[in-house]
Design a protein around this motif. Structure first.
Motif, PDB file in Angstrom:
ATOM      1  N   THR A  64       0.839  -1.192   0.000  1.00  0.00           N
ATOM      2  CA  THR A  64       0.000   0.000   0.000  1.00  0.00           C
ATOM      3  C   THR A  64       0.874   1.242   0.000  1.00  0.00           C
ATOM      4  N   GLY A  65       0.261   2.395  -0.296  1.00  0.00           N
ATOM      5  CA  GLY A  65       0.995   3.646  -0.259  1.00  0.00           C
ATOM      6  C   GLY A  65       1.587   3.991  -1.608  1.00  0.00           C
ATOM      7  N   ASP A  66       2.669   4.759  -1.570  1.00  0.00           N
ATOM      8  CA  ASP A  66       3.285   5.237  -2.803  1.00  0.00           C
ATOM      9  C   ASP A  66       3.886   4.082  -3.604  1.00  0.00           C
ATOM     10  N   SER A  67       4.024   4.301  -4.925  1.00  0.00           N
ATOM     11  CA  SER A  67       4.581   3.272  -5.805  1.00  0.00           C
ATOM     12  C   SER A  67       6.080   3.084  -5.603  1.00  0.00           C
ATOM     13  N   LEU A  68       6.782   4.156  -5.232  1.00  0.00           N
ATOM     14  CA  LEU A  68       8.235   4.122  -5.096  1.00  0.00           C
ATOM     15  C   LEU A  68       8.647   4.331  -3.643  1.00  0.00           C
ATOM     16  N   ASP A  69       9.778   3.701  -3.277  1.00  0.00           N
ATOM     17  CA  ASP A  69      10.299   3.935  -1.929  1.00  0.00           C
ATOM     18  C   ASP A  69      11.164   5.195  -1.928  1.00  0.00           C
ATOM     19  N   GLU A  70      11.810   5.456  -0.791  1.00  0.00           N
ATOM     20  CA  GLU A  70      12.587   6.690  -0.650  1.00  0.00           C
ATOM     21  C   GLU A  70      13.794   6.743  -1.581  1.00  0.00           C
ATOM     22  N   ASN A  71      14.207   5.578  -2.123  1.00  0.00           N
ATOM     23  CA  ASN A  71      15.342   5.538  -3.046  1.00  0.00           C
ATOM     24  C   ASN A  71      14.911   5.525  -4.510  1.00  0.00           C
ATOM     25  N   GLY A  72      13.623   5.658  -4.747  1.00  0.00           N
ATOM     26  CA  GLY A  72      13.130   5.673  -6.118  1.00  0.00           C
ATOM     27  C   GLY A  72      12.937   4.300  -6.715  1.00  0.00           C
ATOM     28  N   ASN A  73      12.885   3.261  -5.881  1.00  0.00           N
ATOM     29  CA  ASN A  73      12.685   1.890  -6.362  1.00  0.00           C
ATOM     30  C   ASN A  73      11.204   1.523  -6.361  1.00  0.00           C
ATOM     31  N   LEU A  74      10.795   0.791  -7.381  1.00  0.00           N
ATOM     32  CA  LEU A  74       9.415   0.314  -7.452  1.00  0.00           C
ATOM     33  C   LEU A  74       9.151  -0.668  -6.321  1.00  0.00           C
ATOM     34  N   LYS A  75       7.954  -0.576  -5.714  1.00  0.00           N
ATOM     35  CA  LYS A  75       7.637  -1.425  -4.565  1.00  0.00           C
ATOM     36  C   LYS A  75       6.654  -2.545  -4.884  1.00  0.00           C
ATOM     37  N   ASP A  76       5.881  -2.426  -5.964  1.00  0.00           N
ATOM     38  CA  ASP A  76       4.832  -3.403  -6.207  1.00  0.00           C
ATOM     39  C   ASP A  76       4.637  -3.605  -7.704  1.00  0.00           C
ATOM     40  N   VAL A  77       3.959  -4.690  -8.049  1.00  0.00           N
ATOM     41  CA  VAL A  77       3.598  -4.970  -9.435  1.00  0.00           C
ATOM     42  C   VAL A  77       2.605  -3.914  -9.907  1.00  0.00           C
ATOM     43  N   THR A  78       2.867  -3.366 -11.080  1.00  0.00           N
ATOM     44  CA  THR A  78       1.972  -2.343 -11.616  1.00  0.00           C
ATOM     45  C   THR A  78       1.827  -2.520 -13.119  1.00  0.00           C
ATOM     46  N   ASP A  79       0.686  -2.087 -13.659  1.00  0.00           N
ATOM     47  CA  ASP A  79       0.445  -2.213 -15.096  1.00  0.00           C
ATOM     48  C   ASP A  79       1.393  -1.324 -15.893  1.00  0.00           C
ATOM     49  N   TYR A  80       1.698  -1.778 -17.105  1.00  0.00           N
ATOM     50  CA  TYR A  80       2.651  -1.109 -17.984  1.00  0.00           C
ATOM     51  C   TYR A  80       2.147  -1.283 -19.406  1.00  0.00           C
ATOM     52  N   GLY A  81       1.786  -0.194 -20.076  1.00  0.00           N
ATOM     53  CA  GLY A  81       1.225  -0.359 -21.404  1.00  0.00           C
ATOM     54  C   GLY A  81       1.185   0.934 -22.195  1.00  0.00           C
ATOM     55  N   THR A  82       0.815   0.806 -23.455  1.00  0.00           N
ATOM     56  CA  THR A  82       0.578   1.983 -24.275  1.00  0.00           C
ATOM     57  C   THR A  82      -0.768   2.584 -23.872  1.00  0.00           C
ATOM     58  N   LEU A  83      -1.018   3.787 -24.332  1.00  0.00           N
ATOM     59  CA  LEU A  83      -2.234   4.486 -23.956  1.00  0.00           C
ATOM     60  C   LEU A  83      -3.320   4.294 -25.015  1.00  0.00           C
ATOM     61  N   THR A  84      -4.540   4.094 -24.548  1.00  0.00           N
ATOM     62  CA  THR A  84      -5.684   4.012 -25.451  1.00  0.00           C
ATOM     63  C   THR A  84      -6.077   5.419 -25.896  1.00  0.00           C
ATOM     64  N   GLU A  85      -7.063   5.488 -26.779  1.00  0.00           N
ATOM     65  CA  GLU A  85      -7.529   6.794 -27.249  1.00  0.00           C
ATOM     66  C   GLU A  85      -8.027   7.659 -26.099  1.00  0.00           C
ATOM     67  N   ARG A  86      -8.530   7.033 -25.042  1.00  0.00           N
ATOM     68  CA  ARG A  86      -9.038   7.781 -23.895  1.00  0.00           C
ATOM     69  C   ARG A  86      -7.958   8.066 -22.854  1.00  0.00           C
ATOM     70  N   GLY A  87      -6.731   7.653 -23.146  1.00  0.00           N
ATOM     71  CA  GLY A  87      -5.640   7.948 -22.232  1.00  0.00           C
ATOM     72  C   GLY A  87      -5.420   6.931 -21.137  1.00  0.00           C
ATOM     73  N   ALA A  88      -6.120   5.789 -21.211  1.00  0.00           N
ATOM     74  CA  ALA A  88      -5.927   4.727 -20.219  1.00  0.00           C
ATOM     75  C   ALA A  88      -4.859   3.744 -20.709  1.00  0.00           C
ATOM     76  N   LEU A  89      -4.297   2.974 -19.780  1.00  0.00           N
ATOM     77  CA  LEU A  89      -3.325   1.944 -20.163  1.00  0.00           C
ATOM     78  C   LEU A  89      -4.038   0.738 -20.765  1.00  0.00           C
ATOM     79  N   THR A  90      -3.418   0.135 -21.776  1.00  0.00           N
ATOM     80  CA  THR A  90      -3.946  -1.130 -22.293  1.00  0.00           C
ATOM     81  C   THR A  90      -3.876  -2.175 -21.187  1.00  0.00           C
ATOM     82  N   SER A  91      -4.988  -2.884 -20.979  1.00  0.00           N
ATOM     83  CA  SER A  91      -5.016  -3.784 -19.820  1.00  0.00           C
ATOM     84  C   SER A  91      -5.884  -5.019 -20.030  1.00  0.00           C
ATOM     85  N   GLY A  92      -5.954  -5.529 -21.238  1.00  0.00           N
ATOM     86  CA  GLY A  92      -6.681  -6.781 -21.466  1.00  0.00           C
ATOM     87  C   GLY A  92      -8.090  -6.619 -21.962  1.00  0.00           C
TER      88      GLY A  92
END
Length: 405
Positions: A316-344
């Motif tokens: 829970t909380g912010d995506s990055l820790d104090e050192n700028g490292n990713l903390k959790d699994v997150t979606d990664y994709g191109t943007l749709t016409e509406r500006g959302a991430l591609t997600s299945g």
């Protein structure tokens, strides 16, 4: 024709005869500066190969199938089988008897053809004592053991390329090391080759990359279930063509070139959500290459297609820790016409569709609870009538120690 064939093979094998014996001085005129000079000198001292009477070794000359088999048989010091016929028959019979070769793999009149790197991989893996019944797996086994490495720093495999004498000697030296109990460490370029070979084998490189997540599953014999990547019926087809892992902390990882331009992820900072293309270095990119075909007479607002993904660690909380490292699994994709991430899911208008979409996730390295379950799922193709239950394609446990090797 037969006389010409026999003459060619005899001429070829003469370069493998041990002219000076196991303790002969190694002083070939064409090895200075050659990358395999040391390995060749060791092989000559061990007594299973020598050069030409004119004092050359010809390290970059192609080696034939029968010549390579002879070298392996001699290097492993197998007792040669008695056999009538041509000079090479005892070596062929010995290779068959010791599990290096199957008699129907090379026709008799094809033995003097240059051995390819993939054919060499098959014999080499068998020479280490490993059994395999999947024809697509030989190059992966050879590269993952360190027996065969890439042709360049991008991990190019060259499966159909001929093998040179120098390459053959180097491979045999690695076989002997493995037979003696030594484990050959993979540098990152050898790892690139194993990554490519694994994708060619079963459409993914999860066993080569991200060991902390996938290594335990491999160790207990779990398989990446390729047969669960596709759904097809009278309504259409949807499949995952491949699922790859890219090390985002390695700027030389050759698979980085397969990441589509414009991939984003959403960085949570307090209540703020920031879409960004800059990826933390402590991450893997998991990329699912998806393809579907369908015809529809009416619009479909949310068409769910097959894609592979995993679950977050529930941080829970912010995506990055104090050192700028990713903390959790997150979606990664191109943007749709509406500006959302591609997600299945995607919107379809009436008509015939043949679509390829790449979806992804960013996964922090060395994260998750030690021993926690770790599963890859394929999304069900609900609009094609498959149902709604996600299909597991690989299961493992988080084992950080595997990632540290």
């Amino acid at each position: 024709m037969k006389k010409k064939f026999i003459a060619a093979v005899i001429a070829g094998v003469s370069l493998l005869s041990v002219v000076g014996g196991a303790n002969a001085a190694v002083n070939f005129t064409d090895l200075n500066g050659h990358w395999a000079k040391k390995q060749i000198e060791v092989a000559v001292q061990e007594g299973f190969v020598d050069g030409y009477p004119d004092g050359t070794f010809k390290p970059d000359q192609n080696i034939s199938r029968v010549e390579f088999i002879k070298l392996v048989v001699d290097a492993l010091k197998f007792k040669k089988q008695d056999a009538a016929g041509e000079w090479f028959q005892p070596y062929i019979n010995t290779a068959v008897a010791n599990g290096l070769h199957q008699s129907d793999e090379f026709a008799a009149d094809q033995l003097n053809k240059s051995i390819t790197r993939e054919e060499m991989a098959r014999i080499a893996v068998r020479a280490t004592g490993e059994a395999n019944y999947d024809a697509m797996k030989w190059m992966y086994l050879a590269t993952s053991k360190g027996i065969i490495q890439g042709l360049d720093n991008k991990g190019t495999l060259g499966e159909d390329q001929p093998t040179t004498r120098a390459q053959a000697i180097t491979v045999i030296e690695r076989i002997l090391k493995i037979k003696s109990g030594e484990k050959i460490a993979l540098d990152k370029y050898a790892k690139y080759a194993a990554s490519r070979a694994e994708i060619n084998w079963h459409r993914t490189n999860i066993f080569t990359m991200a060991q902390e997540y996938f290594g335990f599953g491999k160790s207990i014999g779990n398989e990446f279930k390729v047969n669960r990547l596709k759904f097809k019926n009278e309504n259409g087809m949807s499949e995952v063509e491949k699922f790859i892992v890219v090390d985002m902390g390695d700027p030389e990882d050759p698979l980085r070139t397969e990441i589509p331009i414009g991939m984003n992820w959403v960085n949570s900072v307090g209540l703020e959500r920031i879409k960004t293309q800059e990826v933390p270095l402590n991450t893997y990119a998991f990329l699912s290459y998806n393809h579907f075909t369908v015809s529809t007479e009416a619009p479909i607002k949310y068409f769910r297609y097959a894609y592979v993904h995993t679950s977050p660690f529930l941080n829970t909380g912010d995506s990055l820790d104090e050192n700028g490292n990713l903390k959790d699994v997150t979606d990664y994709g191109t943007l749709t016409e509406r500006g959302a991430l591609t997600s299945g899911m995607t919107n379809l208008q009436p008509g015939d569709h043949d679509v390829r979409i790449i979806t992804g996730q960013l996964v922090p390295k060395m994260s998750g609870f030690e021993g926690a379950s770790w599963t890859l799922y394929r999304q069900a193709c609900s609009e094609l009538g498959e149902g709604t239950t996600e299909i597991p394609v690989f299961s493992s446990e988080v084992r950080h120690g595997l990632g540290e090797r």
